[in-house]
Design an enzyme around this catalytic site. Structure first.
Site, PDB file in Angstrom:
ATOM      1  N   ALA A 158      -3.616   7.552  -5.615  1.00 34.56           N
ATOM      2  CA  ALA A 158      -2.217   7.123  -5.581  1.00 34.56           C
ATOM      3  C   ALA A 158      -2.211   5.637  -5.923  1.00 34.56           C
ATOM      4  CB  ALA A 158      -1.613   7.388  -4.211  1.00 34.56           C
TER       5      ALA A 158
ATOM      6  N   ALA B  26       0.848  -1.197   0.000  1.00 38.98           N
ATOM      7  CA  ALA B  26       0.000   0.000   0.000  1.00 38.98           C
ATOM      8  C   ALA B  26       0.882   1.245   0.000  1.00 38.98           C
ATOM      9  CB  ALA B  26      -0.914  -0.018   1.220  1.00 38.98           C
ATOM     10  N   ASN B  27       0.263   2.408   0.111  1.00 34.26           N
ATOM     11  CA  ASN B  27       0.998   3.668   0.262  1.00 34.26           C
ATOM     12  C   ASN B  27       0.236   4.575   1.218  1.00 34.26           C
ATOM     13  OD1 ASN B  27      -0.836   5.528  -1.301  1.00 34.26           O
ATOM     14  ND2 ASN B  27      -0.382   4.016  -2.898  1.00 34.26           N
ATOM     15  N   ARG B  28       0.770   5.764   1.475  1.00 32.29           N
ATOM     16  CA  ARG B  28       0.256   6.606   2.555  1.00 32.29           C
ATOM     17  C   ARG B  28      -0.842   7.564   2.134  1.00 32.29           C
ATOM     18  NH1 ARG B  28       3.667   5.649   6.708  1.00 32.29           N
ATOM     19  NH2 ARG B  28       5.847   5.176   6.199  1.00 32.29           N
ATOM     20  N   SER B  29      -1.379   7.438   0.931  1.00 33.67           N
ATOM     21  CA  SER B  29      -2.424   8.383   0.492  1.00 33.67           C
ATOM     22  C   SER B  29      -3.615   8.375   1.447  1.00 33.67           C
ATOM     23  CB  SER B  29      -2.892   7.989  -0.916  1.00 33.67           C
ATOM     24  OG  SER B  29      -4.058   8.704  -1.253  1.00 33.67           O
TER      25      SER B  29
END
Ligand code: CTP
Ligand code: CA
Length: 228
Positions: A99, A33-36
């Site tokens: 994102a 995942a990512n921090r969006s």
């Protein structure tokens, strides 16, 4: 009763907004995942709806309430996000704030990966995800009239964003200036350069909600140039 009438109307327009991160499974309990946060995309969806647009919000996993009056399609992976966007066509406006993970795990396992004594750590093989913005911009007769992408850049903001606009085939790029010295990354505010075929326009530092309202204003002007 002033105010509402002063807003250029997007009534009768259908807008598609992507927001949030995507989650790409490794096994049934783990993902990449990512921090969006999804906050900018949700604010844009709300600002377009406030101008009367019908809005379809295709959202990755976020911790935000669905904005009232908006059709929200929840997805997890980039592949699901692309399918949900294609199912939402036709639309007049597509705004890709998500994102999207650039890669997914090539072969996620259908059972939880287990450690074995002495065994080497697993190596994840990644495969590229579809580019949702580029696909919407190349959707032939179903192409939305106005396709807008986002780009966060740490240096040479205008140059990289202008190149991305051409490479992706979209109409506008909303470039977010995330040079470390601005301290903007991960915060509530954005510093935007709007790149269009007419050139670039630098906005003052604004909250994500104010960015959304200014962008909705620009979009409304694009569709009704005489009434702006
Ligand atoms: N985007 C998308 N689908 C992808 C990757 C990106 O729709 N698989 C969209 C984003 O929503 C954003 C724009 O493309 O509107 C730019 O995303 P960005 O990550 O900055 O660009 P990339 O082309 O992925 O390049 P890189 O991450 O290598 O800078
Ligand atoms: Ca990317």
């Amino acid at each position: 009763d002033h105010g509402a009438e002063a807003l250029p109307s997007l009534a009768g327009r259908h807008a598609l907004v992507t927001a949030g991160p995507t989650h790409e499974p490794i096994d049934p309990v783990r993902y990449l995942a990512n921090r969006s946060s999804g906050r900018q995309g949700y604010a844009i969806a709300a600002a377009l709806a406030a101008r009367g647009a019908r809005v379809t919000l295709v959202s990755g996993p976020v911790d935000l309430p669905p904005p009232p009056g908006i059709e929200v399609r929840r997805v997890e992976t980039a592949a699901q996000m692309l399918a949900a966007c294609q199912a939402a066509l036709p639309c007049d406006i597509a705004i890709c704030t998500a994102a999207v993970a650039d890669w997914h795990v090539a072969s996620p396992t259908d059972r939880k990966m287990k450690k074995a004594p002495g065994a080497a750590a697993p190596i994840l093989t990644l495969a590229p995800n579809p580019d949702i913005l580029a696909q919407l911009a190349a959707a032939g007769p179903a192409r939305p009239a106005l396709v807008i992408g986002f780009a966060a850049e740490t240096h040479d903001v205008e140059r990289y964003a202008a190149a991305k606009r051409v490479a992706k085939g979209c109409d506008w790029i909303v470039a977010n200036d995330v040079r470390p010295e601005t301290g903007i990354m991960g915060g509530a505010e954005n510093e935007i350069v709007l790149i269009s075929p007419d050139g670039s326009e630098r906005w003052p530092r604004l909250t994500k909600e104010a960015v959304a309202q200014r962008l909705a204003q620009r979009i409304a002007e694009y569709f009704s140039p005489d009434r702006s």
